[in-house]
Each structure stands twice: as structure tokens, then as C-alpha cells.
Design a protein around this motif. Structure first.
Motif: not given
Length: 510
Positions: A478, A480, A494
């Protein structure tokens, strides 16, 4: 079924027998209570509760005393037990489903009674049993604010983890009241010395304005900046002097030195912050071990406390820590620090999940100057304690190593504009000693570096530095973005779904 005369007569005898038995038991209970020095009354029920005499309480209930009996102030036996720290009585009543947040006529709950009159252990027990730390009394005080008002610093550590959103307000109140011990405890749990009220006054200014020398000393010891200015350009010394506290004003009014104007890069602060946190954790563990009398090290989960890092001194036995470019994630240098047991890095971690990131500390340093206006190549500035002066592009600010490089306007978003981009006047300055450049925004505090947070990867125990605009990837891939770094929290976004997560400041006790 048809009842006969004999059966009806038998039922009647049974009822009489049961009534007689209850009456005899009630009489026996009253006799036992009398022998123990009690009567069956609300006052005596409260006395038994305060004395932790559960046996007497049970007999009074059997004799007809209501569990929720109240006195003329609306207090219950649970209030009485909480105020005296009668733990067995508290448990006895809660086991009988008494309302743990029952309020008296002043809106005070048993937890509030414990906060004001009892021990930290009682407060802790009530909180763990579900007592609300957020209920307000008739004066709109929550339990934490009652602790601040009455200088109950010993119960602050029990309440603080439950109401972290209230810590800054509590610190400002403690500064106004001069509660140095409360200030110490609040900052251990994340209350920010950089907090401000609506007109820009800081805890140090409030303590100085009210003449509280001990609170001023405490705030300075944990890193409060005496050069910080409010919305009117007044410093703590100015507030003390205006309120007639001249001796305190003199202590706060020492002129800034050239080094106070030095600009620095955020990455340089990570090692300092990690070092200080580890030093303070170790000191807290030693203190707790000494208090236990064991002479052994305190386990890692024993909730040690830390304070603010700005005034800590370096220790011996240096270790090596890698400094990481916050934006790119590449190793750029290696520096020496003291007493960081495990190798740590300054940067943002690739953690298993965002929840693994814990904010441990925050750092900002306000320069002893303020930019009042800027237009047509000229800025109006005020140095701490000085009069406004005009500084043009290419000129050096007198008494400092700061050179005005450029004056211009730019779009900027921040909490003062509700996160919306607005056009602001900016003075770009360069520290001719360090080569670091910064934009100083008109009418906002002039900071020596971007606000930075020390965060910990809770899985590995490693430390990292985070600042606004920094991007990183978690181990699940992910992407960020650090959206904002504030004195008591960081906000990360996010980049794939736009969801934001707020990570509050927590000391090791958190």
C-alpha cells in the motif's frame, strides 16, 4: 384442581411460616447489625460502604435497604465507597448491577469522587470496570479536568490514556492554575507544550501571565520556547510583565543569541529524538524498579513514562544510527547517537500495517522573530523583544545569520485555512551558517524546521522520522502519504483509496 378446606388451611400456614421466617431473619439481621454498631439507615449503609464492610451492607440489603439509596445530595453508597477507596464495597455493588456512572445532584459520578478524594488504584479499577471518563458534571468538568483543578497529579496517569483528545486543553488549564506536577504528568502522556488557545497563547505564556514560577520552570525544563509569540507578537516575558510579575518577566526576557536563529533540516532531528526517548524510558524503568525495591529492570510492558525531549543531555557509549532522506527513502549519511539499544533509522517505516506505526514524540522550534508583512521586496519583521524593522531582499536580519533571499506570494494549505489552498505572503530566508533555506509565512509562527514526529514500528521497536508530504509503502504494497504532522497526532492517507488514518501521540505507557 379443587382446593379443599385442608389444603387452603395448609397454604395459609405455609405463607404465615414464610412471613414469620423472613421477619425472624430480618430481626436477626438487625440484631447482628446492632451488635456490630450499625443501624438500618441510609447513613449507616454509606458508612458500611466507606468502611469496606460488605457483610454489614448485605445484611442491610436483606433488611430492606435499597441498593441505590441516596442522601440529600443525591450521592449513593457507590459514591461513598469510591471516595474512600473501598474496593470490596465497590465490587459488591457493581456485582449487583448498580449503575457505575450514577450521578449525584451536582452531576458527579463515582469515578469523579475517586478522582477528587481517593487513590490512583481506585480510579484505575473504576475505569477498567467501564466507568466513563467523558461524562461532565454540572460545571461541565470531566474527571481529568477535575484532577487538573484540584492538582491531583497522581490520578492523571490513570485518566490520560482514556481521553487523549483532552490532554492539550488540560495542559492549558494546568498552566493557568500553575499545577507543575500535573503539567509533568500530562506531557508524559502526549499533552503538547506547543498547544495554543484561540489567541495564540501557549502554556508557557499562560503560566507566566498568572505568575506561576514553578509551572514556568517545569515548562521550560521540558522544552517550552520562551521566544514563541502569540497573535499579537507578545512572548511569555511580555505577558508576565504586563500582569505585574516583573521578576518572572526578567527571567524570561534574556535576549536571543545568534544560535537561536539557526535553521535545521528535519532529518537531523530524528536521531536526537530517538536518543532522548530511549534515555527517558531507561530512567523511568530505573525509577519504577527502585520504587518496587527489587533492584531489577522493569519489564518492557510495565508502562514507563517519557517527557518532552528538548532539554535532554547526551549520554555515553554512542551507537550508530542511519539517517534516511524522508522523501526518497535513500540512506544519505551515518551519525553517532547515544544509548539507542537497537539500530534505528530516521525515515518512515515499511510496517506490516498502519496500525503498527506509533507516534512517540514531536519536535518544532520557533525562531525568536515574526514576519508582520511582506510586499514589494520588503519584509517587516520583529525580533523577540524588539521593534518592527524593514528588511529588503538580499539583506541580513540584524543579529542573526538569516539572509532574505526572496519575497513572494504562493499557494499554501494548512489547518489555519481549514486545509484549503490560500495565497499567502512568504519571505524566503537562508541560514548563511548552515546553508538551509526556509519559507517564513506572514502572521504565522516562524519555525526553524518543518514539524517532525518520531514514530515507532511497534513490531520491531525501530524509530523513524515523519514529516508532512512524505510518502512510504507498507509491506503489503500500500502507498501512503503523511498528510499532516501535528503536536499530538499525525495524519496519513492511503493513496489508493483516499482513506485517512489519524495516529495519536502516545508515550511508552500507551
Amino acid at each position: 384442581m379443587k382446593l379443599t378446606t385442608h389444603s387452603v388451611f395448609g397454604v395459609g400456614l405455609l405463607v404465615v411460616a414464610l412471613f414469620s421466617s423472613c421477619k425472624e431473619r430480618g430481626n436477626a439481621d438487625r440484631e447482628d447489625l446492632s451488635a456490630a454498631g450499625y443501624e438500618v439507615s441510609q447513613e449507616e449503609f454509606f458508612r458500611a460502604a466507606e468502611s469496606d464492610d460488605v457483610r454489614a451492607m448485605k445484611k442491610m440489603l436483606d433488611a430492606g435497604m435499597p441498593l441505590d439509596a441516596k442522601d440529600v445530595k443525591g450521592r449513593t453508597a457507590l459514591h461513598a465507597a469510591a471516595g474512600s477507596g473501598a474496593m470490596q464495597s465497590i465490587t459488591f455493588m457493581l456485582d449487583r448491577r448498580m449503575d457505575i456512572d450514577v450521578a449525584d445532584l451536582d452531576g458527579r459520578t463515582p469515578l469523579m469522587e475517586a478522582v477528587l478524594r481517593s487513590t490512583p488504584e481506585t480510579v484505575r479499577y473504576l475505569l477498567r470496570q467501564g466507568a466513563s471518563p467523558s461524562v461532565k458534571d454540572a460545571e461541565k468538568f470531566k474527571p481529568l479536568m477535575l484532577a487538573v483543578r484540584d492538582a491531583r497529579s497522581n490520578v492523571v496517569p490513570e485518566l490520560a490514556p482514556y481521553v487523549r483528545e483532552d490532554l492539550d486543553d488540560a495542559l492549558l488549564a494546568a498552566a493557568i492554575l500553575g499545577q507543575a506536577g500535573v503539567i509533568d504528568e500530562l506531557t508524559n502522556f502526549g499533552a503538547s507544550i506547543y498547544a495554543r488557545i484561540d489567541d495564540g497563547r501557549t502554556p508557557l505564556m499562560l503560566a507566566a501571565q498568572n505568575g506561576h514560577a514553578s509551572a514556568v520552570d517545569m515548562l521550560l525544563a521540558i522544552g517550552a520556547n520562551r521566544f514563541a509569540m502569540d497573535d499579537e507578537g507578545m512572548m511569555a516575558a511580555d505577558h508576565a510583565r504586563e500582569a505585574g510579575h516583573n521578576l518572572l518577566a526578567e527571567r524570561l526576557a534574556a535576549a536571543p543569541q545568534e544560535g537561536d536563529f539557526e535553521l535545521s533540516e528535519p532529518v537531523e532531528l530524528g536521531v536526537e529524538m530517538a536518543t532522548v526517548v530511549e534515555e527517558q524510558v531507561a530512567a523511568a524503568e530505573q525509577e519504577m524498579a527502585a520504587a518496587d525495591g527489587s533492584g531489577e529492570e522493569t519489564p518492557a510492558d510495565a508502562d514507563p513514562a517519557i517527557g518532552d525531549e528538548d532539554n535532554a543531555e547526551d549520554a555515553s557509549d554512542p551507537g550508530e544510527v542511519a539517517a534516511v532522506d524522508p522523501l526518497e527513502g535513500a540512506v544519505v549519511s551515518s551519525v553517532e547517537v547515544s544509548e539507542v539499544p537497537s539500530a534505528s533509522a530516521a525515515g518512515v517505516p515499511a510496517t506490516e500495517a498502519p496500525d503498527a506505526i506509533v507516534m512517540r514524540s514531536y519536535r518544532q522550534r520557533e525562531l525568536p522573530l515574526r514576519v508582520d508583512s511582506a510586499e514589494r521586496g520588503v519584509a517587516t519583521m520583529r525580533l523577540a523583544g524588539g521593534e518592527p524593522m524593514k528588511i529588503g531582499e538580499g539583506s541580513t536580519v540584524p543579529g542573526t545569520s538569516l539572509k532574505v533571499i526572496r519575497i513572494h506570494r504562493k499557494m499554501r494549505s494548512g489547518k489555519e485555512s481549514g486545509g484549503e489552498p490560500v495565497e499567502v505572503s512568504v519571505v524566503e530566508v537562508e541560514d548563511t551558517n548552515t546553508g538551509v533555506n526556509r519559507d517564513l509565512v506572514v502572521d504565522l509562527p516562524a519555525l526553524a524546521h518543518d514539524p517532525v514526529a518520531l514514530v515507532e514500528d511497534s513490531a520491531s521497536g525501530r524509530y523513524y522520522v515523519a514529516r508532512t508530504g512524505q510518502r512510504f509503502k507498507s509491506s503489503d504494497g500500500s502507498d501512503w502519504l503523511v498528510g499532516d504532522v501535528r503536536p499530538n497526532q499525525i495524519v496519513i492517507e492511503n493513496m489508493e483509496n483516499g482513506e485517512t488514518t489519524t495516529i495519536p501521540l502516545r508515550g511508552p505507557r500507551g
